[in-house]
Design an enzyme around this catalytic site. Structure first.
Site, PDB file in Angstrom:
ATOM      1  N   VAL A 234      26.535  40.301 -43.077  1.00 51.01           N
ATOM      2  CA  VAL A 234      26.578  39.906 -44.492  1.00 51.01           C
ATOM      3  C   VAL A 234      26.584  38.383 -44.629  1.00 51.01           C
ATOM      4  O   VAL A 234      25.814  37.815 -45.423  1.00 51.01           O
ATOM      5  CB  VAL A 234      27.799  40.526 -45.212  1.00 51.01           C
TER       6      VAL A 234
ATOM      7  N   GLY B 260      28.107  48.452 -52.063  1.00 48.45           N
ATOM      8  CA  GLY B 260      27.076  47.446 -51.773  1.00 48.45           C
ATOM      9  C   GLY B 260      26.500  46.751 -52.982  1.00 48.45           C
ATOM     10  O   GLY B 260      27.195  46.019 -53.694  1.00 48.45           O
TER      11      GLY B 260
ATOM     12  N   GLU C 245      27.294  52.883 -37.745  1.00 47.63           N
ATOM     13  CA  GLU C 245      27.796  51.957 -36.737  1.00 47.63           C
ATOM     14  C   GLU C 245      27.832  52.657 -35.370  1.00 47.63           C
ATOM     15  O   GLU C 245      27.808  53.897 -35.314  1.00 47.63           O
ATOM     16  CB  GLU C 245      29.247  51.573 -37.069  1.00 47.63           C
TER      17      GLU C 245
ATOM     18  N   LYS D 187      37.461  52.700 -50.446  1.00 47.92           N
ATOM     19  CA  LYS D 187      36.681  52.320 -51.634  1.00 47.92           C
ATOM     20  C   LYS D 187      37.189  53.043 -52.885  1.00 47.92           C
ATOM     21  O   LYS D 187      37.262  52.456 -53.962  1.00 47.92           O
ATOM     22  CB  LYS D 187      35.204  52.628 -51.402  1.00 47.92           C
TER      23      LYS D 187
ATOM     24  N   GLY E  33      24.064  47.333 -46.257  1.00 52.25           N
ATOM     25  CA  GLY E  33      22.932  46.509 -45.841  1.00 52.25           C
ATOM     26  C   GLY E  33      23.294  45.060 -46.071  1.00 52.25           C
ATOM     27  O   GLY E  33      23.945  44.721 -47.058  1.00 52.25           O
TER      28      GLY E  33
HETATM   29  N1  LIG Z   1      27.410  45.238 -43.059  1.00 50.01           N
HETATM   30  C1  LIG Z   1      27.339  45.808 -44.252  1.00 50.01           C
HETATM   31  O1  LIG Z   1      26.327  46.400 -44.634  1.00 50.01           O
HETATM   32  C2  LIG Z   1      28.507  45.710 -45.198  1.00 50.01           C
HETATM   33  C3  LIG Z   1      28.443  46.347 -46.445  1.00 50.01           C
HETATM   34  C4  LIG Z   1      29.508  46.232 -47.347  1.00 50.01           C
HETATM   35  C5  LIG Z   1      30.632  45.512 -46.982  1.00 50.01           C
HETATM   36  N2  LIG Z   1      30.689  44.939 -45.747  1.00 50.01           N
HETATM   37  C6  LIG Z   1      31.894  44.183 -45.425  1.00 50.01           C
HETATM   38  O2  LIG Z   1      31.545  42.824 -45.222  1.00 50.01           O
HETATM   39  C7  LIG Z   1      32.430  42.235 -44.266  1.00 50.01           C
HETATM   40  C8  LIG Z   1      31.601  41.606 -43.141  1.00 50.01           C
HETATM   41  O3  LIG Z   1      30.861  42.622 -42.501  1.00 50.01           O
HETATM   42  P1  LIG Z   1      29.682  42.297 -41.452  1.00 50.01           P
HETATM   43  O4  LIG Z   1      28.969  43.557 -41.247  1.00 50.01           O
HETATM   44  O5  LIG Z   1      28.943  41.074 -41.879  1.00 50.01           O
HETATM   45  O6  LIG Z   1      30.564  41.924 -40.136  1.00 50.01           O
HETATM   46  P2  LIG Z   1      30.036  41.348 -38.756  1.00 50.01           P
HETATM   47  O7  LIG Z   1      28.561  41.426 -38.666  1.00 50.01           O
HETATM   48  O8  LIG Z   1      30.871  41.965 -37.691  1.00 50.01           O
HETATM   49  O9  LIG Z   1      30.417  39.777 -38.836  1.00 50.01           O
HETATM   50  C9  LIG Z   1      31.716  39.311 -38.787  1.00 50.01           C
HETATM   51  C10 LIG Z   1      31.721  37.787 -38.716  1.00 50.01           C
HETATM   52  O10 LIG Z   1      33.081  37.345 -38.792  1.00 50.01           O
HETATM   53  C11 LIG Z   1      33.374  36.465 -37.708  1.00 50.01           C
HETATM   54  N3  LIG Z   1      34.740  36.678 -37.267  1.00 50.01           N
HETATM   55  C12 LIG Z   1      35.335  37.858 -36.900  1.00 50.01           C
HETATM   56  N4  LIG Z   1      36.617  37.644 -36.574  1.00 50.01           N
HETATM   57  C13 LIG Z   1      36.848  36.335 -36.724  1.00 50.01           C
HETATM   58  C14 LIG Z   1      37.968  35.491 -36.532  1.00 50.01           C
HETATM   59  N5  LIG Z   1      39.136  35.984 -36.099  1.00 50.01           N
HETATM   60  N6  LIG Z   1      37.847  34.184 -36.799  1.00 50.01           N
HETATM   61  C15 LIG Z   1      36.678  33.661 -37.210  1.00 50.01           C
HETATM   62  N7  LIG Z   1      35.565  34.399 -37.418  1.00 50.01           N
HETATM   63  C16 LIG Z   1      35.656  35.712 -37.171  1.00 50.01           C
HETATM   64  C17 LIG Z   1      32.407  36.829 -36.614  1.00 50.01           C
HETATM   65  O11 LIG Z   1      32.269  35.680 -35.796  1.00 50.01           O
HETATM   66  P3  LIG Z   1      31.345  35.649 -34.481  1.00 50.01           P
HETATM   67  O12 LIG Z   1      29.956  35.609 -35.036  1.00 50.01           O
HETATM   68  O13 LIG Z   1      31.688  34.388 -33.801  1.00 50.01           O
HETATM   69  O14 LIG Z   1      31.666  36.886 -33.728  1.00 50.01           O
HETATM   70  C18 LIG Z   1      31.141  37.209 -37.413  1.00 50.01           C
HETATM   71  O15 LIG Z   1      30.382  36.060 -37.691  1.00 50.01           O
HETATM   72  C19 LIG Z   1      33.375  43.375 -43.827  1.00 50.01           C
HETATM   73  O16 LIG Z   1      34.545  43.321 -44.595  1.00 50.01           O
HETATM   74  C20 LIG Z   1      32.583  44.625 -44.150  1.00 50.01           C
HETATM   75  O17 LIG Z   1      33.414  45.750 -44.382  1.00 50.01           O
HETATM   76  C21 LIG Z   1      29.663  45.013 -44.865  1.00 50.01           C
END
Ligand SMILES: NC(=O)c1ccc[n+]([C@@H]2O[C@H](COP(=O)([O-])OP(=O)(O)OC[C@H]3O[C@@H](n4cnc5c(N)ncnc54)[C@H](OP(=O)(O)O)[C@@H]3O)[C@@H](O)[C@H]2O)c1
Length: 430
Positions: free
Chosen positions: A16, A135, A191, A206, A303
């Site tokens: 995201v 989303g 996932e 949610k 997404g």
């Molecule tokens: N993916 C989706 O479609 C989606 C949809 C709706 C909501 N969400 C929500 O959006 C949020 C982000 O999801 P995502 O899918 O983008 O996650 P992701 O791809 O796993 O990315 C997480 C990011 O956070 C960083 N991070 C994790 N722990 C950290 C820490 N302790 N200190 C500093 N940085 C840290 C990671 O750093 P590194 O890059 O260095 O590892 C990475 O850049 C979540 O709350 C998720 O539930 C996601």
């Protein structure tokens, strides 16, 4: 023309976060025209800033949270790390500093939301979370603003795309649950570890957020009873289809007078109900209220880019409405009690495996009758020495239905564990 520069601190640059950066860049002109401000990302917090990352310049990455917290120019922080720790500490510190926070983190909000909203209010700032539910669908904004006079009574939602994809695939191809899940993973709809999707916990988080916003009362993850789709078989999907129903993983939040009941469970939905048509990884939220009759919002539930669009809409709200009002920080002014699951009146579907012998059906019917459970229809499907009874019941108090099942499971001639599925949306007629 933009006359003001707004500096953003981004926490997380994963699926995201990187799309927020990209979308902000792509839509810079429209955003600047709409807000009169130019919004730019000044710092990005990640775990390893030395790792090359496409999109943003290397020198704005940091692993030091203080680079965002202590930068007075940064007025908005966007939390896209996920999980409760350390996101909770980060968000708390940012709010205490008076920064506005945008987050997509349903785990955090469903566990600590009430406290964070309070913290935002105490510090005259706000926390926005459109992307945490469904989303790209703007459901939070609709609930908080457009539905303020709707007198909402219930919200039914398909709020987990993975399970909706799996159930749709099982229905479309007749495949087993495991095969449909493997296909969802291959196509990026699930996932590597889909446990929280499949067991209903993601949807429960949610629904907790939606219920607290809709009914102005604190609802946390632990207040939501939840069952997943692990035990749904392709046989159930086929029988439901024959009866004119589609099986969905539904979140249901309802008001019962001055009490609220929120849960997540698989449900048979009549084929002519709008929720039955929501297929694949799409999400939908179906609202009912005295003043609105029924409204359904649907669209992509996840997404990177879709979620980023919801994040940007929150950023734009903050920039265009700098005054903090109750609209920005949800007020749980009602503190409603919870309506017990046992007292909820539901309609059930039940598939029972029985020995194909005289008297078995009569014995089952007697137990249901003794518990005040009335059968609406029953179909018998023969399978050699065994038969499947597929039954639909008239609405019944859930505790009475469960009491009947507890006796039926021990009857001579009944095989396997009965697994009832609720029927929802039968009252919908157009
Ligand atoms: N993916 C989706 O479609 C989606 C949809 C709706 C909501 N969400 C929500 O959006 C949020 C982000 O999801 P995502 O899918 O983008 O996650 P992701 O791809 O796993 O990315 C997480 C990011 O956070 C960083 N991070 C994790 N722990 C950290 C820490 N302790 N200190 C500093 N940085 C840290 C990671 O750093 P590194 O890059 O260095 O590892 C990475 O850049 C979540 O709350 C998720 O539930 C996601």
């Amino acid at each position: 023309m933009a006359d003001k520069r707004i500096s953003i601190g981004l926490l997380g640059y994963g699926t995201v976060g990187s799309n927020v950066y990209r979308l902000l860049d792509d839509q810079a002109r429209d955003i600047s025209e709409a807000t009169g401000s130019s919004i730019f990302i000044k710092k990005i917090l990640v775990r390893d800033p030395s790792q090359p990352r496409p999109g943003a310049p290397q020198d704005i990455f940091t692993s030091d949270f203080a680079d965002i917290l202590d930068d007075d120019e940064i007025s908005i922080a966007v939390e896209l790390i996920g999980g409760v720790d350390p996101a909770y500490d980060f968000v708390s510190d940012l709010l205490k500093k008076g920064k506005a926070v945008v987050t997509a983190n349903k785990q955090l909000l469903s566990r600590r939301g009430a406290h964070l909203f309070e913290l935002a209010r105490e510090n005259s700032t706000r926390i926005q979370f459109e992307a945490s539910v469904a989303g790209a669908i703007p459901v939070i904004k609709v609930l908080r603003e457009s539905m303020v006079a709707a007198d909402l009574k219930s919200i039914s939602g398909i709020v987990n795309g993975t399970t909706n994809y799996v159930l749709t695939e099982m229905g479309r191809t007749g495949s087993k649950y495991e095969d449909a899940l493997a296909r969802a993973q291959e196509r990026g709809y699930a996932e590597a570890d889909p446990t929280e999707d499949i067991n209903g916990k993601d949807a429960a988080a949610k629904m907790a957020i939606l219920a607290s916003i809709a009914f102005h009362t604190p609802v946390g993850l632990d207040d939501v009873a939840c069952a997943g789709i692990e035990n749904i078989s392709s046989l159930d999907i086929a029988f439901a289809g024959e009866l004119g129903y589609t099986i969905k993983l539904l979140g249901v939040a309802r008001l019962y007078g001055e009490r609220v009941n929120v849960r997540v469970h698989p449900a048979l939905v009549p084929d002519d109900h709008p929720l039955a048509t929501v297929s694949g990884a799409y999400n939908a939220v179906f609202l009912k209220g005295t003043a609105i009759d029924e409204i359904m919002l649907s669209g992509p539930g996840a997404g990177g880019m879709e979620t980023a669009s919801a994040v940007l809409s929150d950023m734009v709200s903050i920039v265009t409405r700098p005054q903090v009002s109750p609209l920005e920080n949800p007020v749980a002014y009602r503190n409603l009690g919870f309506f017990p699951d046992d007292d909820v009146v539901s309609t059930f579907y039940l598939r029972l495996e029985v020995k194909d012998e005289p008297g078995v059906l009569a014995a089952i019917a007697r137990v249901f009758g003794d518990n005040g459970v009335s059968i609406e229809s029953v179909i018998q499907k023969g399978r050699g020495a065994h038969a499947e009874l597929v039954m639909i019941f008239h609405p019944v108090r859930e505790a009475s239905f469960q009491a009947a099942l507890d006796t039926i499971v021990n009857l001579e001639g009944v095989r396997g564990k009965p697994r009832p599925i609720r029927v929802e949306g039968k009252e919908h007629e157009h």
